[in-house]
Scaffold this active site. Structure first.
Site, PDB file in Angstrom:
ATOM      1  N   HIS A 152      26.599   8.949  14.343  1.00 22.92           N
ATOM      2  CA  HIS A 152      27.405   9.214  13.151  1.00 22.92           C
ATOM      3  C   HIS A 152      27.251  10.687  12.790  1.00 22.92           C
ATOM      4  CE1 HIS A 152      28.858   7.632   8.975  1.00 22.92           C
ATOM      5  NE2 HIS A 152      29.221   8.890   9.171  1.00 22.92           N
ATOM      6  N   GLU A 163      30.901   7.035  14.719  1.00 22.08           N
ATOM      7  CA  GLU A 163      31.280   6.736  13.340  1.00 22.08           C
ATOM      8  C   GLU A 163      31.539   8.025  12.572  1.00 22.08           C
ATOM      9  OE1 GLU A 163      28.456   2.767  12.688  1.00 22.08           O
ATOM     10  OE2 GLU A 163      27.917   4.682  11.745  1.00 22.08           O
ATOM     11  N   HIS A 214      24.507  -1.845   8.411  1.00 23.64           N
ATOM     12  CA  HIS A 214      23.879  -1.206   7.265  1.00 23.64           C
ATOM     13  C   HIS A 214      22.768  -2.094   6.713  1.00 23.64           C
ATOM     14  CE1 HIS A 214      24.144   2.407   4.679  1.00 23.64           C
ATOM     15  NE2 HIS A 214      23.395   1.666   3.882  1.00 23.64           N
TER      16      HIS A 214
END
EC number: 2.6.99.2
Length: 237
Positions: free
Chosen positions: A43, A70, A190
């Site tokens: 990410h 991401e 998450h």
């Protein structure tokens, strides 16, 4: 079986803290795959405080499993993804300087924008996923963007699970059922951990992939990286 994609941002954070190349991100990603993980996630953020944009290019030839990038589809991010062409791009509505992702897309408000971005990625053969909360209206709107998948934002589940509230998984179950009915694949991520991943997996039908980074790396400090990867794989079977 649900695929495990390991987010290696924390490895990059540790590397960057000394300004050198230890631990070596390429070696760690290679090892994680050899340990059995089915994907590598990164990410990159605009300030490059952990994953650097060059890392995305350097990882491309060594990720032999699924490669997931991401981020918020700002121009710089889109240019990177279109150049690297990972297996999957996961769109996350991060703001500049945000410590970690803390909300999914409003797929009603941003539907036309997401349609445009997703069309560009899909025209280049890149699978698309939208980071999203469990609101069913948002799931319905996500299906109209052209996305291939959604990634359920699981922080609320993880928080409530730690408090003993197992009913917190119910909105995620309902969202997954609706998404599947609408033709969307289902990812999640998450704050998923060794403590909650088996229960989550058991209650989310058609869960294709989980992306886990912070907890997995933290757990590995005590238990070892290879051992932890295999513990996740066992729980996901």
């Amino acid at each position: 079986m649900t695929k495990l994609s390991v987010n290696i941002n924390k490895i990059a954070t540790l590397r960057n803290s000394r300004g050198g190349d230890v631990p070596n991100l390429i070696k760690v990603a290679t090892d994680i795959q050899e340990f059995g993980a089915e994907g590598i996630t990164i990410h990159p953020r605009p300030d490059e405080r952990h994953i650097k944009y060059q890392d995305a290019y350097d990882l491309k030839p060594i990720v032999t499993t699924e490669y997931n990038i991401e981020g918020n589809p700002i121009d710089k991010f889109m240019e990177l993804v279109l150049a690297v062409k990972p297996t999957q791009v996961t769109l996350v509505p991060d703001t500049i300087g945000q410590i970690t992702s803390n909300a999914g897309w409003d797929t009603v408000k941003h539907q036309s924008y997401l349609q445009e971005v997703i069309a560009e990625f899909k025209n280049n053969g890149i699978r698309t996923s939208i980071f999203i909360d469990t609101d069913l209206k948002l799931i319905e709107a996500a299906a109209k963007t052209g996305a291939d998948r959604i990634e359920l934002y699981t922080e609320e589940f993880a928080t409530q699970f730690d408090l003993g509230n197992k009913d917190a998984v119910k909105p995620y179950t309902e969202a997954a059922i609706l998404a599947h009915d609408l033709g969307l694949g289902i990812n999640a991520g998450h704050d998923l951990s060794l403590e909650n991943i088996k229960f989550f997996k058991q209650n989310i039908p058609n869960l294709a992939e989980v992306s886990i980074g912070h907890a997995l790396i933290a757990e590995s400090l005590y238990l070892g990286l290879e051992n932890v990867v295999n513990m996740y794989l066992h729980r996901l079977k």
